[in-house]
Design a protein around this motif. Structure first.
Motif, PDB file in Angstrom:
ATOM      1  N   ASP A 165     -34.585   0.521 -72.809  1.00 27.40           N
ATOM      2  CA  ASP A 165     -34.057  -0.415 -73.798  1.00 27.40           C
ATOM      3  C   ASP A 165     -35.113  -1.058 -74.699  1.00 27.40           C
ATOM      4  N   GLY A 166     -36.377  -0.659 -74.561  1.00 30.24           N
ATOM      5  CA  GLY A 166     -37.428  -1.182 -75.434  1.00 30.24           C
ATOM      6  C   GLY A 166     -37.939  -2.567 -75.079  1.00 30.24           C
ATOM      7  N   THR A 167     -37.522  -3.114 -73.945  1.00 32.85           N
ATOM      8  CA  THR A 167     -38.028  -4.432 -73.555  1.00 32.85           C
ATOM      9  C   THR A 167     -39.478  -4.328 -73.097  1.00 32.85           C
ATOM     10  N   ARG A 168     -40.200  -5.423 -73.262  1.00 33.49           N
ATOM     11  CA  ARG A 168     -41.603  -5.439 -72.878  1.00 33.49           C
ATOM     12  C   ARG A 168     -41.757  -5.425 -71.366  1.00 33.49           C
ATOM     13  N   VAL A 169     -42.590  -4.484 -70.868  1.00 34.82           N
ATOM     14  CA  VAL A 169     -42.910  -4.394 -69.447  1.00 34.82           C
ATOM     15  C   VAL A 169     -44.172  -5.206 -69.179  1.00 34.82           C
ATOM     16  N   TRP A 170     -45.186  -5.021 -70.002  1.00 35.59           N
ATOM     17  CA  TRP A 170     -46.423  -5.798 -69.935  1.00 35.59           C
ATOM     18  C   TRP A 170     -47.165  -5.725 -71.248  1.00 35.59           C
ATOM     19  N   ARG A 171     -48.130  -6.623 -71.425  1.00 35.26           N
ATOM     20  CA  ARG A 171     -48.983  -6.689 -72.619  1.00 35.26           C
ATOM     21  C   ARG A 171     -50.370  -7.094 -72.147  1.00 35.26           C
ATOM     22  N   THR A 172     -51.399  -6.314 -72.533  1.00 38.75           N
ATOM     23  CA  THR A 172     -52.772  -6.602 -72.116  1.00 38.75           C
ATOM     24  C   THR A 172     -53.673  -6.635 -73.337  1.00 38.75           C
ATOM     25  N   ARG A 173     -54.420  -7.725 -73.483  1.00 40.28           N
ATOM     26  CA  ARG A 173     -55.346  -7.873 -74.616  1.00 40.28           C
ATOM     27  C   ARG A 173     -56.542  -6.949 -74.441  1.00 40.28           C
ATOM     28  N   LEU A 174     -56.921  -6.227 -75.531  1.00 39.59           N
ATOM     29  CA  LEU A 174     -58.124  -5.397 -75.536  1.00 39.59           C
ATOM     30  C   LEU A 174     -59.302  -6.140 -76.144  1.00 39.59           C
ATOM     31  N   ILE A 215     -51.165   1.733 -65.283  1.00 40.96           N
ATOM     32  CA  ILE A 215     -50.001   1.953 -66.147  1.00 40.96           C
ATOM     33  C   ILE A 215     -48.772   1.147 -65.704  1.00 40.96           C
ATOM     34  N   ALA A 216     -48.641   0.845 -64.433  1.00 37.98           N
ATOM     35  CA  ALA A 216     -47.472   0.108 -63.953  1.00 37.98           C
ATOM     36  C   ALA A 216     -47.557  -1.386 -64.259  1.00 37.98           C
ATOM     37  N   LYS A 217     -48.774  -1.955 -64.148  1.00 35.72           N
ATOM     38  CA  LYS A 217     -48.926  -3.404 -64.275  1.00 35.72           C
ATOM     39  C   LYS A 217     -49.667  -3.854 -65.530  1.00 35.72           C
ATOM     40  N   GLY A 218     -50.442  -2.940 -66.137  1.00 35.99           N
ATOM     41  CA  GLY A 218     -51.237  -3.322 -67.303  1.00 35.99           C
ATOM     42  C   GLY A 218     -52.529  -4.023 -66.953  1.00 35.99           C
ATOM     43  N   THR A 219     -52.879  -4.063 -65.676  1.00 36.71           N
ATOM     44  CA  THR A 219     -54.131  -4.713 -65.282  1.00 36.71           C
ATOM     45  C   THR A 219     -55.319  -3.809 -65.626  1.00 36.71           C
ATOM     46  N   ASP A 254     -56.529 -10.613 -81.782  1.00 38.87           N
ATOM     47  CA  ASP A 254     -55.726 -10.197 -80.638  1.00 38.87           C
ATOM     48  C   ASP A 254     -55.193  -8.779 -80.831  1.00 38.87           C
ATOM     49  N   GLU A 255     -55.993  -7.790 -80.387  1.00 38.22           N
ATOM     50  CA  GLU A 255     -55.535  -6.412 -80.359  1.00 38.22           C
ATOM     51  C   GLU A 255     -55.178  -6.107 -78.909  1.00 38.22           C
ATOM     52  N   PHE A 256     -54.060  -5.421 -78.689  1.00 36.85           N
ATOM     53  CA  PHE A 256     -53.546  -5.292 -77.330  1.00 36.85           C
ATOM     54  C   PHE A 256     -52.879  -3.950 -77.094  1.00 36.85           C
ATOM     55  N   VAL A 257     -52.657  -3.655 -75.811  1.00 35.77           N
ATOM     56  CA  VAL A 257     -51.847  -2.527 -75.381  1.00 35.77           C
ATOM     57  C   VAL A 257     -50.519  -3.115 -74.914  1.00 35.77           C
ATOM     58  N   LEU A 258     -49.442  -2.462 -75.309  1.00 34.08           N
ATOM     59  CA  LEU A 258     -48.106  -2.949 -74.993  1.00 34.08           C
ATOM     60  C   LEU A 258     -47.308  -1.820 -74.353  1.00 34.08           C
ATOM     61  N   ALA A 259     -46.705  -2.104 -73.208  1.00 30.43           N
ATOM     62  CA  ALA A 259     -45.829  -1.134 -72.549  1.00 30.43           C
ATOM     63  C   ALA A 259     -44.386  -1.587 -72.723  1.00 30.43           C
ATOM     64  N   LEU A 260     -43.564  -0.657 -73.183  1.00 30.72           N
ATOM     65  CA  LEU A 260     -42.147  -0.940 -73.396  1.00 30.72           C
ATOM     66  C   LEU A 260     -41.302  -0.057 -72.485  1.00 30.72           C
ATOM     67  N   ALA A 261     -40.188  -0.567 -72.042  1.00 30.95           N
ATOM     68  CA  ALA A 261     -39.273   0.208 -71.202  1.00 30.95           C
ATOM     69  C   ALA A 261     -38.591   1.280 -72.039  1.00 30.95           C
ATOM     70  N   VAL A 266     -48.228   1.488 -76.375  1.00 31.87           N
ATOM     71  CA  VAL A 266     -48.698   1.523 -77.757  1.00 31.87           C
ATOM     72  C   VAL A 266     -49.770   0.471 -77.941  1.00 31.87           C
ATOM     73  N   LEU A 267     -50.593   0.648 -79.007  1.00 36.18           N
ATOM     74  CA  LEU A 267     -51.549  -0.381 -79.393  1.00 36.18           C
ATOM     75  C   LEU A 267     -50.962  -1.181 -80.544  1.00 36.18           C
ATOM     76  N   GLY A 268     -51.306  -2.443 -80.590  1.00 39.23           N
ATOM     77  CA  GLY A 268     -50.834  -3.306 -81.666  1.00 39.23           C
ATOM     78  C   GLY A 268     -51.764  -4.478 -81.836  1.00 39.23           C
ATOM     79  N   ASN A 269     -51.465  -5.329 -82.795  1.00 38.09           N
ATOM     80  CA  ASN A 269     -52.256  -6.536 -82.966  1.00 38.09           C
ATOM     81  C   ASN A 269     -51.403  -7.647 -83.555  1.00 38.09           C
ATOM     82  N   GLU A 270     -51.858  -8.861 -83.288  1.00 37.44           N
ATOM     83  CA  GLU A 270     -51.301 -10.060 -83.898  1.00 37.44           C
ATOM     84  C   GLU A 270     -52.489 -10.825 -84.435  1.00 37.44           C
ATOM     85  N   GLY A 271     -52.604 -10.935 -85.744  1.00 36.38           N
ATOM     86  CA  GLY A 271     -53.760 -11.579 -86.355  1.00 36.38           C
ATOM     87  C   GLY A 271     -54.995 -10.708 -86.170  1.00 36.38           C
ATOM     88  N   LEU A 272     -56.173 -11.311 -86.329  1.00 36.18           N
ATOM     89  CA  LEU A 272     -57.423 -10.566 -86.246  1.00 36.18           C
ATOM     90  C   LEU A 272     -58.132 -10.722 -84.913  1.00 36.18           C
TER      91      LEU A 272
END
Length: 168
Positions: A19-28, A68-72, A9-16, A1-7
């Protein structure tokens, strides 16, 4: 999914899925047009997944292909700076179209209103300058076959346009 924190830091986030735990997060990049009225300082598109690749477009025009596996990041472009793109007031609000080896998206403006990029490395396959340099709008491109001609159809700020899928 895409998300943001503040103005800034917009990022892509992969969740398992389990259980919904974070697999990786990459800043766009940054959030696009954060001071618009009314305000909507957040991510606006849905990533595309094909094989082991994830294609994401951030609201400030940051387009990236990620593993998709690592978020690189495999490659990255910016629709504003690389194509002199012109989004609408609500910034970039489209999901990129993946068509086999091509990625289709809409920088907007007079230089490259719609572009086809190589899925492999982000290289330009073709770019189409729509007359009067229409701004990008808030829709995602689709594939349409009309009279035996495959086209990419996109809604821009001033109207609907179809371009030849092979040549733009």
């Amino acid at each position: 999914v895409l998300g943001n924190e503040g103005l800034a830091d917009e990022f892509v986030l992969a969740l398992a899925a389990k259980d919904g735990t974070r697999v990786w997060r990459t800043r766009l990049g940054n959030v696009g047009n954060p001071r618009q009225k009314p305000a909507y300082p957040g991510a606006r598109s849905t990533p595309a997944i094909i094989g082991d690749e994830l294609i994401a477009l951030g609201s400030d025009g940051d387009l990236a292909c990620l593993d998709i596996a690592k978020g690189t990041v495999r490659w990255q472009k910016n629709l504003r700076s690389d194509f002199n793109g012109k989004p609408g007031i609500w910034a970039y609000s489209e999901s990129p179209l993946v068509d086999n080896d091509k990625i289709i998206c809409s920088p907007g403006g007079s230089d490259a209103t719609i572009v086809a990029l190589s899925r492999k490395d982000g290289a330009v396959i073709w770019k189409c300058a729509v007359p009067d340099g229409d701004n990008a709008a808030y829709a995602s491109p689709i594939i349409v076959n009309v009279g035996g001609v495959k086209q990419y159809v996109q809604l821009l700020e001033k109207g609907l346009v179809g371009v030849d899928a092979k040549t733009g």
